[in-house]
Design a protein around this motif. Structure first.
Motif, mmCIF file in Angstrom:
data_model
loop_
_atom_site.group_PDB
_atom_site.id
_atom_site.type_symbol
_atom_site.label_atom_id
_atom_site.label_comp_id
_atom_site.label_asym_id
_atom_site.label_seq_id
_atom_site.Cartn_x
_atom_site.Cartn_y
_atom_site.Cartn_z
ATOM 1 N N ARG A 141 0.839 -1.194 0.000
ATOM 2 C CA ARG A 141 0.000 0.000 0.000
ATOM 3 C C ARG A 141 0.880 1.252 0.000
ATOM 4 O O ARG A 141 1.923 1.299 0.651
ATOM 5 N N VAL A 142 0.430 2.261 -0.720
ATOM 6 C CA VAL A 142 1.150 3.536 -0.796
ATOM 7 C C VAL A 142 0.546 4.492 0.220
ATOM 8 O O VAL A 142 -0.648 4.841 0.136
ATOM 9 N N ILE A 143 1.350 4.898 1.172
ATOM 10 C CA ILE A 143 0.901 5.823 2.216
ATOM 11 C C ILE A 143 1.428 7.215 1.866
ATOM 12 O O ILE A 143 2.631 7.419 1.747
ATOM 13 N N ARG A 144 0.515 8.140 1.685
ATOM 14 C CA ARG A 144 0.892 9.515 1.336
ATOM 15 C C ARG A 144 0.789 10.428 2.562
ATOM 16 O O ARG A 144 0.005 10.170 3.485
ATOM 17 N N ASN A 145 1.570 11.527 2.538
ATOM 18 C CA ASN A 145 1.485 12.516 3.615
ATOM 19 C C ASN A 145 0.537 13.638 3.208
ATOM 20 O O ASN A 145 -0.102 13.586 2.149
ATOM 21 N N GLN A 146 0.459 14.679 4.049
ATOM 22 C CA GLN A 146 -0.483 15.776 3.781
ATOM 23 C C GLN A 146 -0.146 16.543 2.512
ATOM 24 O O GLN A 146 -1.020 17.156 1.903
ATOM 25 N N ALA A 147 1.127 16.503 2.097
ATOM 26 C CA ALA A 147 1.538 17.182 0.857
ATOM 27 C C ALA A 147 1.303 16.302 -0.366
ATOM 28 O O ALA A 147 1.665 16.676 -1.483
ATOM 29 N N ASP A 148 0.705 15.138 -0.124
ATOM 30 C CA ASP A 148 0.400 14.180 -1.182
ATOM 31 C C ASP A 148 1.641 13.481 -1.728
ATOM 32 O O ASP A 148 1.584 12.820 -2.756
ATOM 33 N N ASP A 149 2.767 13.648 -1.043
ATOM 34 C CA ASP A 149 3.968 12.889 -1.401
ATOM 35 C C ASP A 149 3.917 11.522 -0.731
ATOM 36 O O ASP A 149 3.158 11.299 0.223
ATOM 37 N N VAL A 150 4.729 10.606 -1.217
ATOM 38 C CA VAL A 150 4.772 9.273 -0.639
ATOM 39 C C VAL A 150 5.498 9.326 0.705
ATOM 40 O O VAL A 150 6.634 9.812 0.799
ATOM 41 N N GLU A 151 4.829 8.861 1.744
ATOM 42 C CA GLU A 151 5.435 8.779 3.069
ATOM 43 C C GLU A 151 6.180 7.456 3.231
ATOM 44 O O GLU A 151 7.309 7.409 3.692
#
Length: 459
Positions: A141-151
């Protein structure tokens, strides 16, 4: 523009395929999976393609030839370990490297180009190709941060219940800043249950170093399918078939039953061609306008002219002219060259032979190693006897000749222009132009002889 490079991961054995054939060489619509990948990469403006091989290395090299350079992964210790095998080729180069798996035959050059462009636009050190699916089971699964970048990327088995509900998955295709990739790969650990070096760990290390990691989401989940077993192979075949057939239909080809028509990725078909059900068309075949193919016809590496009709027949590695009629149940073998308006009828086999305009072999004949002129009629059951047990020999049949039924033409032999060969003849000498050649035993009738045979049987 930034220089671009590609690494194709093709070293795994593919044990789940349960096959003697190396996994990435399994064909999808007639072309090995890894060749589909390399063909799409070749449509991009890349400086180089490097394929990482392991099991079956020599066969992969033979298949791809000079389309790629190759490095060997002697031990299969994970995707990160596979990529680092290309270090000697790429480590000092400025630019972007795209990493693609050799078992993803449905990826298109357009998607890969979009990924590369997005990576450049974002100024990221790494960009992950992602996709959304209603059933992400088994995928990272791809987890993104608030900036929509990959966390981070979380493998299914390590994901929390909340993370398992995320539908955006890692497809296993990436872009990296090239120098950064090989620098960070040296930091990847094999401290995991498999004892392997995983490429996705580079993403985590980049995030820890406060580097930008982006994700480009493709709208077509099917395109990202990775083939690990025969079930996925059949899915890839079905999806590729649908894509190819729809492309031809959009370009003006009539495919009567797309679900039961198999057309390879290199086949070129012009407008107003009609493809009937059950056809299998592969290789570098070209079919010109207004031809009719099928039903149940198999064609490979043929050039087929305008207005030609082929029915329920097999044609391989041959040139077929305009307005030719073939079949049903004919076999056009390699190096046949059929001129315009030629007719090849039922149960006729043509091999390494040329037939000029308007010649006819209507039924039940074998024409091998022959040069046949224009307007020749070859009767039923005619054989060019081309093989003496050691060598093949040539038969020449000149323009306007007529070959009667059940004739044997024993090569090397020439049948002259405008000549006739009587039915039932065995010809082992040249026939002059405009001659009639008869080569058969004279008929003898023995009166009442049949009665003697019947009487002997009774006694």
């Amino acid at each position: 523009m930034t220089k671009r490079y590609a690494i194709v991961l093709a070293a795994g054995q593919g044990t789940r395929m349960k096959s003697k054939l190396y996994k990435v060489l399994h064909p999808v619509m007639g072309t090995p999976m890894v060749e589909h990948v390399v063909n799409q990469l070749n449509l991009l403006q890349l400086e180089s393609i490097t394929t990482v091989v392991g099991f079956g290395a020599e066969k992969v090299k033979e298949q791809l030839g000079d389309q790629s350079s190759f490095v060997i992964q002697e031990e299969q210790l994970g995707t990160g370990h596979a990529v680092i095998q290309a270090e000697d080729f790429l480590k000092d180069k400025e630019g972007t490297t795209i990493v693609v798996c050799g078992d993803t035959p449905l990826l298109t050059s357009q998607t890969l180009e979009d990924l590369l462009n997005y990576h450049d636009q974002e100024g990221a050190k790494a960009t992950v190709l992602t996709a959304k699916t209603d059933d992400p089971s088994g995928y990272g699964r791809v987890i993104r941060n608030q900036a929509d970048d990959v966390e981070r990327i979380v493998e299914h088995k390590d994901a929390s219940d909340v993370e398992k509900n995320i539908g955006e998955i890692n497809t296993g295709t990436y872009c990296f800043d090239n120098k950064t990739l090989f620098k960070v790969l040296k930091q990847v650990s094999n401290n995991n249950s498999q004892g392997e070096y995983y490429l996705p760990d580079v993403i985590q290390l980049l995030k820890q170093a406060n580097e930008k990691v982006s994700a480009f989401q493709t709208s077509n989940f099917d395109e990202t399918l990775g083939v690990n077993d025969r079930i996925a192979l059949s899915q890839a075949e079905k999806l590729m078939k649908k894509r190819i057939n729809e492309t031809h239909m959009k370009n003006g080809v009539t495919i009567i039953d797309p679900d039961n028509s198999y057309i390879g990725p290199e086949v070129v078909i012009e407008q107003d061609v009609v493809i009937h059900p059950g056809c299998v068309i592969n290789g570098k075949t070209i079919i010109k306008s207004d031809a009719v193919i099928g039903p149940n016809t198999e064609i490979r590496n043929c050039h087929i002219g305008e207005n030609t009709t082929i029915r329920q027949s097999v044609a391989t590695d041959s040139k077929i002219g305009k307005s030719v009629q073939i079949g049903p149940f004919a076999h056009i073998r390699p190096q046949a060259d059929l001129g315009d308006e030629v007719k090849i009828g039922n149960f006729v086999e043509i091999k390494k032979s040329s037939l000029d305009k308007n010649s006819k072999v209507s039924h039940l004949s074998y024409i091998g190693d022959a040069e046949v002129g224009k307007d020749v009629n070859i009767g039923c059951g005619t054989i060019t006897v081309n093989y003496d047990g050691e060598n093949k020999h040539l038969t020449k049949i000149e323009d306007d000749a007529f070959i009667g039924c059940n004739s044997n033409l024993i090569a090397p032999v020439t049948i002259g222009k405008g000549s006739y060969v009587a039915a039932g003849s065995t010809i082992n000498k040249n026939v002059p132009s405009d001659a009639l050649s008869i080569a058969r035993v004279k008929q003898t009738n023995k009166e009442d002889y049949a009665k003697k045979i019947k009487k002997t049987k009774k006694d």
